[in-house]
Enzyme design. Structure first.
Site, PDB file in Angstrom:
ATOM      1  N   ILE A 149       5.154 -30.050   8.628  1.00 22.89           N
ATOM      2  CA  ILE A 149       6.117 -30.928   9.309  1.00 22.89           C
ATOM      3  C   ILE A 149       6.623 -30.302  10.615  1.00 22.89           C
ATOM      4  CG2 ILE A 149       8.249 -30.102   8.189  1.00 22.89           C
ATOM      5  CD1 ILE A 149       8.943 -33.101   7.732  1.00 22.89           C
ATOM      6  N   HIS A 200       1.329 -21.570  -0.866  1.00 24.10           N
ATOM      7  CA  HIS A 200       0.696 -22.385   0.174  1.00 24.10           C
ATOM      8  C   HIS A 200      -0.015 -21.491   1.171  1.00 24.10           C
ATOM      9  CE1 HIS A 200       4.879 -21.611   1.319  1.00 24.10           C
ATOM     10  NE2 HIS A 200       4.459 -21.542   2.572  1.00 24.10           N
ATOM     11  N   PHE A 201      -1.124 -21.998   1.673  1.00 26.39           N
ATOM     12  CA  PHE A 201      -1.895 -21.348   2.721  1.00 26.39           C
ATOM     13  C   PHE A 201      -1.712 -22.165   3.995  1.00 26.39           C
ATOM     14  CE2 PHE A 201      -4.627 -18.183   0.580  1.00 26.39           C
ATOM     15  CZ  PHE A 201      -4.298 -18.467  -0.735  1.00 26.39           C
TER      16      PHE A 201
HETATM   17  P1  5GP Z   1       6.567 -20.543   4.573  1.00 28.11           P
HETATM   18  O1  5GP Z   1       7.491 -19.886   5.569  1.00 28.11           O
HETATM   19  O2  5GP Z   1       7.214 -20.742   3.213  1.00 28.11           O
HETATM   20  O3  5GP Z   1       5.243 -19.833   4.468  1.00 28.11           O
HETATM   21  O4  5GP Z   1       6.231 -21.954   5.174  1.00 28.11           O
HETATM   22  C1  5GP Z   1       6.718 -23.176   4.680  1.00 28.11           C
HETATM   23  C2  5GP Z   1       6.211 -24.272   5.584  1.00 28.11           C
HETATM   24  O5  5GP Z   1       6.493 -25.515   4.974  1.00 28.11           O
HETATM   25  C3  5GP Z   1       6.863 -24.289   6.964  1.00 28.11           C
HETATM   26  O6  5GP Z   1       5.866 -24.116   7.963  1.00 28.11           O
HETATM   27  C4  5GP Z   1       7.533 -25.651   7.039  1.00 28.11           C
HETATM   28  O7  5GP Z   1       7.442 -26.247   8.306  1.00 28.11           O
HETATM   29  C5  5GP Z   1       6.786 -26.435   5.979  1.00 28.11           C
HETATM   30  N1  5GP Z   1       7.569 -27.499   5.365  1.00 28.11           N
HETATM   31  C6  5GP Z   1       8.808 -27.362   4.830  1.00 28.11           C
HETATM   32  N2  5GP Z   1       9.228 -28.551   4.342  1.00 28.11           N
HETATM   33  C7  5GP Z   1       8.233 -29.443   4.563  1.00 28.11           C
HETATM   34  C8  5GP Z   1       8.086 -30.833   4.263  1.00 28.11           C
HETATM   35  O8  5GP Z   1       8.948 -31.499   3.714  1.00 28.11           O
HETATM   36  N3  5GP Z   1       6.901 -31.414   4.636  1.00 28.11           N
HETATM   37  C9  5GP Z   1       5.916 -30.710   5.256  1.00 28.11           C
HETATM   38  N4  5GP Z   1       4.796 -31.378   5.569  1.00 28.11           N
HETATM   39  N5  5GP Z   1       6.027 -29.404   5.550  1.00 28.11           N
HETATM   40  C10 5GP Z   1       7.177 -28.773   5.198  1.00 28.11           C
END
Ligand code: 5GP
Length: 135
Positions: free
Chosen positions: A31, A99-100
């Site tokens: 997002i 997640h990747f």
């Molecule tokens: P992390 O820092 O945990 O590796 O990355 C989490 C990712 O999830 C971030 O890049 C953030 O933009 C994405 N993200 C968080 N909430 C949402 C959402 O509701 N929808 C989508 N498509 N991405 C999300």
């Protein structure tokens, strides 16, 4: 594992721009993309960090990462990309469902910036032996 925003996406309770789905994996656009095409690939298995993921879920992710990467490159025109996978808040994980990130890197610099403070290896043989023994 506690409920996350990705649990809601998996259940279809909040929308996403899905690019791939099978029985074990969902991939959708981030997002807040670091660069155009930035995609998240997640297992359906509800696991917070990679070290806790089952072999089956890991295999399902590994099987599709190259194909999804190729599609992202083909569509965005990027020829380079990073795969990023964060585990734990100190390691920049914000959503506690494995997640990747697939993040295209463009010639103009758009994409992931990596800070990497490398040093000299210390007791490589001993450390490798300990890790091997812990597997
Ligand atoms: P992390 O820092 O945990 O590796 O990355 C989490 C990712 O999830 C971030 O890049 C953030 O933009 C994405 N993200 C968080 N909430 C949402 C959402 O509701 N929808 C989508 N498509 N991405 C999300």
């Amino acid at each position: 594992m506690s409920e996350t925003i990705f649990s809601k996406i998996l259940r279809g309770e909040i929308p996403c721009h899905s690019v791939y789905e099978d029985e074990a994996v969902l991939a959708f656009l981030d997002i807040n993309p670091v660069s155009p095409g930035h995609t998240l690939v997640i297992p359906k298995e509800p696991t917070a960090t990679l070290d806790q993921l089952s072999d089956e879920a890991a295999a399902a992710i590994g099987r599709v990462l190259p194909r999804i990467s190729r599609a992202i490159l083909a569509v965005t025109g990027a020829t380079e990309f990073n795969v990023l996978q964060n585990n734990g808040p100190g390691a920049h994980q914000a959503v506690f469902h494995v997640h990747f990130h697939i993040i295209p890197k463009f010639a103009d610099g758009r994409g992931l910036g990596v800070g990497w403070s490398a040093g000299a290896i210390d007791d490589g043989a001993g450390l490798a032996a300990k890790i091997a023994a812990a597997l």
